[in-house]
Design a protein around this motif. Structure first.
Motif, PDB file in Angstrom:
ATOM      1  N   ASP A  36       4.632  -0.878  -9.674  1.00 36.22           N
ATOM      2  CA  ASP A  36       3.835  -1.023 -10.894  1.00 36.22           C
ATOM      3  C   ASP A  36       3.532  -2.474 -11.237  1.00 36.22           C
ATOM      4  O   ASP A  36       2.606  -2.755 -11.987  1.00 36.22           O
ATOM      5  CB  ASP A  36       4.597  -0.408 -12.078  1.00 36.22           C
ATOM      6  N   GLU A  37       4.369  -3.387 -10.718  1.00 33.13           N
ATOM      7  CA  GLU A  37       4.265  -4.779 -11.152  1.00 33.13           C
ATOM      8  C   GLU A  37       4.577  -5.725 -10.011  1.00 33.13           C
ATOM      9  O   GLU A  37       5.396  -5.425  -9.152  1.00 33.13           O
ATOM     10  CB  GLU A  37       5.261  -5.002 -12.305  1.00 33.13           C
ATOM     11  N   LEU A  38       3.920  -6.854 -10.044  1.00 31.71           N
ATOM     12  CA  LEU A  38       4.143  -7.898  -9.041  1.00 31.71           C
ATOM     13  C   LEU A  38       4.496  -9.191  -9.770  1.00 31.71           C
ATOM     14  O   LEU A  38       3.772  -9.623 -10.663  1.00 31.71           O
ATOM     15  CB  LEU A  38       2.853  -8.045  -8.218  1.00 31.71           C
ATOM     16  N   LYS A  39       5.635  -9.776  -9.416  1.00 35.70           N
ATOM     17  CA  LYS A  39       6.035 -11.034 -10.049  1.00 35.70           C
ATOM     18  C   LYS A  39       5.878 -12.184  -9.063  1.00 35.70           C
ATOM     19  O   LYS A  39       6.578 -12.261  -8.054  1.00 35.70           O
ATOM     20  CB  LYS A  39       7.499 -10.967 -10.520  1.00 35.70           C
ATOM     21  N   ILE A  40       4.961 -13.067  -9.386  1.00 40.53           N
ATOM     22  CA  ILE A  40       4.721 -14.222  -8.518  1.00 40.53           C
ATOM     23  C   ILE A  40       5.874 -15.200  -8.654  1.00 40.53           C
ATOM     24  O   ILE A  40       6.213 -15.629  -9.754  1.00 40.53           O
ATOM     25  CB  ILE A  40       3.406 -14.936  -8.903  1.00 40.53           C
ATOM     26  N   ASP A  41       6.474 -15.541  -7.540  1.00 37.09           N
ATOM     27  CA  ASP A  41       7.655 -16.409  -7.560  1.00 37.09           C
ATOM     28  C   ASP A  41       7.343 -17.794  -8.103  1.00 37.09           C
ATOM     29  O   ASP A  41       6.243 -18.317  -7.937  1.00 37.09           O
ATOM     30  CB  ASP A  41       8.253 -16.532  -6.158  1.00 37.09           C
ATOM     31  N   ARG A  42       8.362 -18.354  -8.732  1.00 42.07           N
ATOM     32  CA  ARG A  42       8.292 -19.689  -9.314  1.00 42.07           C
ATOM     33  C   ARG A  42       7.813 -20.749  -8.319  1.00 42.07           C
ATOM     34  O   ARG A  42       7.152 -21.718  -8.694  1.00 42.07           O
ATOM     35  CB  ARG A  42       9.699 -20.038  -9.819  1.00 42.07           C
ATOM     36  N   ALA A  43       8.133 -20.556  -7.057  1.00 40.34           N
ATOM     37  CA  ALA A  43       7.749 -21.531  -6.024  1.00 40.34           C
ATOM     38  C   ALA A  43       6.235 -21.758  -5.999  1.00 40.34           C
ATOM     39  O   ALA A  43       5.776 -22.863  -5.713  1.00 40.34           O
ATOM     40  CB  ALA A  43       8.228 -21.058  -4.661  1.00 40.34           C
ATOM     41  N   ASP A  50      -1.645 -11.187 -16.012  1.00 39.90           N
ATOM     42  CA  ASP A  50      -1.352 -10.310 -17.155  1.00 39.90           C
ATOM     43  C   ASP A  50      -0.252 -10.866 -18.068  1.00 39.90           C
ATOM     44  O   ASP A  50      -0.422 -10.929 -19.275  1.00 39.90           O
ATOM     45  CB  ASP A  50      -0.936  -8.924 -16.662  1.00 39.90           C
ATOM     46  N   TYR A  51       0.861 -11.257 -17.457  1.00 40.03           N
ATOM     47  CA  TYR A  51       2.005 -11.702 -18.253  1.00 40.03           C
ATOM     48  C   TYR A  51       2.597 -12.982 -17.691  1.00 40.03           C
ATOM     49  O   TYR A  51       2.493 -13.272 -16.501  1.00 40.03           O
ATOM     50  CB  TYR A  51       3.078 -10.610 -18.306  1.00 40.03           C
ATOM     51  N   GLY A  92      -2.846  -8.034  -6.563  1.00 40.21           N
ATOM     52  CA  GLY A  92      -2.011  -7.162  -7.397  1.00 40.21           C
ATOM     53  C   GLY A  92      -2.855  -6.246  -8.251  1.00 40.21           C
ATOM     54  O   GLY A  92      -2.627  -5.035  -8.300  1.00 40.21           O
ATOM     55  N   LYS A  93      -3.852  -6.827  -8.902  1.00 39.80           N
ATOM     56  CA  LYS A  93      -4.673  -6.036  -9.815  1.00 39.80           C
ATOM     57  C   LYS A  93      -5.482  -4.976  -9.085  1.00 39.80           C
ATOM     58  O   LYS A  93      -5.641  -3.852  -9.581  1.00 39.80           O
ATOM     59  CB  LYS A  93      -5.596  -6.949 -10.607  1.00 39.80           C
ATOM     60  N   SER A  94      -5.984  -5.336  -7.906  1.00 40.86           N
ATOM     61  CA  SER A  94      -6.789  -4.368  -7.163  1.00 40.86           C
ATOM     62  C   SER A  94      -5.918  -3.208  -6.673  1.00 40.86           C
ATOM     63  O   SER A  94      -6.424  -2.136  -6.370  1.00 40.86           O
ATOM     64  CB  SER A  94      -7.494  -5.041  -5.989  1.00 40.86           C
ATOM     65  N   LEU A  95      -4.617  -3.421  -6.622  1.00 40.51           N
ATOM     66  CA  LEU A  95      -3.700  -2.334  -6.255  1.00 40.51           C
ATOM     67  C   LEU A  95      -3.083  -1.689  -7.499  1.00 40.51           C
ATOM     68  O   LEU A  95      -2.076  -0.995  -7.417  1.00 40.51           O
ATOM     69  CB  LEU A  95      -2.604  -2.863  -5.331  1.00 40.51           C
ATOM     70  N   ASN A  96      -3.702  -1.938  -8.652  1.00 38.90           N
ATOM     71  CA  ASN A  96      -3.257  -1.339  -9.912  1.00 38.90           C
ATOM     72  C   ASN A  96      -1.878  -1.774 -10.376  1.00 38.90           C
ATOM     73  O   ASN A  96      -1.170  -1.020 -11.036  1.00 38.90           O
ATOM     74  CB  ASN A  96      -3.285   0.190  -9.830  1.00 38.90           C
ATOM     75  N   MET A  97      -1.487  -2.962 -10.019  1.00 41.98           N
ATOM     76  CA  MET A  97      -0.209  -3.490 -10.502  1.00 41.98           C
ATOM     77  C   MET A  97      -0.479  -4.490 -11.618  1.00 41.98           C
ATOM     78  O   MET A  97      -1.505  -5.163 -11.605  1.00 41.98           O
ATOM     79  CB  MET A  97       0.542  -4.188  -9.364  1.00 41.98           C
ATOM     80  N   ALA A 127       0.823  -1.208   0.000  1.00 40.89           N
ATOM     81  CA  ALA A 127       0.000   0.000   0.000  1.00 40.89           C
ATOM     82  C   ALA A 127       0.859   1.260   0.000  1.00 40.89           C
ATOM     83  O   ALA A 127       0.455   2.300  -0.506  1.00 40.89           O
ATOM     84  CB  ALA A 127      -0.917   0.005   1.217  1.00 40.89           C
ATOM     85  N   ARG A 128       2.042   1.154   0.565  1.00 40.11           N
ATOM     86  CA  ARG A 128       2.866   2.352   0.753  1.00 40.11           C
ATOM     87  C   ARG A 128       3.849   2.618  -0.366  1.00 40.11           C
ATOM     88  O   ARG A 128       4.232   3.755  -0.601  1.00 40.11           O
ATOM     89  CB  ARG A 128       3.636   2.229   2.067  1.00 40.11           C
TER      90      ARG A 128
END
Ligand code: C2E
Ligand code: CA
Ligand code: CA
Ligand code: CA
Length: 279
Positions: free
Chosen positions: A197-204, A253-254, A226-231, A192-193
């Motif tokens: 811009d982007e969040l990468k979900i770890d391979r684990a 997204d990707y 992530g999406k609800s925080l605009n990432m 939140a702070r």
């Protein structure tokens, strides 16, 4: 028994020694590689989870030792971080990526951004901002075409330095990504702070997506978070068609992973991009 104990002790000591010697060897050889321009930057394309077209890439450093061949970043990045060589290594990578991205964008070859990994040590150095700002000006790259990836541990908690550094990078126009999401930090309040811009979900999390039902629920919720925080949300380490399909259905997204592309030398990626470009 006494004998065996002593032997074990000797073996243990030798192991320690070997490790220390290995580290020293890596440090000396890496120093040489930096002097001789022996490092390369490879690029792993990301794809859109909607149509699987290439959208951006991650820059990954590669070191081909003249005798030992390719040495893994998992081996030499920690050595670079501990010895201070990461500073110089990071600059080599940034120079190469800024120059390349400027060229690709001018040619209209690549959609999306190219991501650069930042070690905690690089992020911890306030001089980074001036360096990046100068390099942006001399290369003429559009900062909007570059993302910096930081791990949760690189952000070292929610202190003033972290906020100032993140804001300074954003102010220059670059994007910020949280790498290896879910592996490093116990609290989520930074989401939140911090201006991410982007969040990468770890391979684990991706690994047993098909076999562990709760894993799917977990990922669905990370994507929504992530999406609800605009990432934008990226899944990394995707190795199978089924994983890709599941992530696509969850509106990730990707996607990045060996199922689509391995990290590629620059010219190999250019060949692929040119083929797509010409249709
Ligand atoms: P990372 O940032 O998490 O990078 C992703 C790693 O996962 C890369 O390993 C990539 O080759 C690998 N990977 C990608 N797709 C798959 C997949 O489908 N399956 C599997 N098993 N692996 C996949 P790599 O290139 O060996 O890099 C390891 C780590 O070294 C990186 O992890 C990053 O933390 C660090 N690193 C690499 N290049 C740089 C750099 O230029 N600067 C800094 N500071 N760190 C770097
Ligand atoms: Ca990364
Ligand atoms: Ca990662
Ligand atoms: Ca990692």
């Amino acid at each position: 028994a006494k004998n065996r104990g002593r032997n074990r002790l000797v073996t243990f000591d030798e192991t320690m020694n070997k490790e220390a010697r290995m580290r020293l060897w890596l440090e000396i050889e890496l120093q040489k590689a930096l002097q001789n321009k022996g490092l390369e930057v490879w690029y792993q394309p990301k794809v859109s989870a909607r149509d699987f077209s290439i959208h951006g890439a991650e820059a990954l450093v590669r070191w081909k030792h003249p005798i030992e061949g390719y040495i893994s970043p998992a081996q030499f990045i920690p050595v670079a971080e501990r010895s201070g060589l990461i500073e110089q290594l990071g600059q080599v990578v940034m120079k190469e990526v800024f120059t390349t991205v400027k060229f690709w964008k001018k040619q209209g070859m690549l959609q999306g951004r190219v991501a650069i990994n930042l070690s905690p040590q690089q992020f911890g150095n306030p001089n980074l901002i001036q360096y990046v700002s100068d390099l942006q000006r001399t290369t003429g790259v559009n900062p909007d075409d570059i993302t910096f990836e930081l791990t949760e541990s690189a952000m070292l908690g929610e202190n003033e330095h972290t906020i100032q550094m993140l804001n300074a990078i954003k102010k220059l126009g670059f994007a910020l990504s949280i790498d290896d999401f879910g592996t490093g930090y116990s609290s989520l309040s930074y989401l939140a702070r911090f201006p991410l811009d982007e969040l990468k979900i770890d391979r684990a999390f991706i690994k047993d997506l098909e076999t562990v039902p709760k894993q799917l629920t977990l990922i669905e919720n990370i994507i929504n978070l992530g999406k609800s925080l605009n990432m934008s949300v990226v899944a990394e380490g995707v190795e199978t068609q089924q994983q890709a399909a599941l992530l696509s259905n969850l509106n990730c997204d990707y996607i990045q992973g060996f199922h689509f592309f391995r990290p590629l030398p620059k010219t190999d990626l250019e060949t692929i991009l040119m083929k797509n470009f010409r249709g």
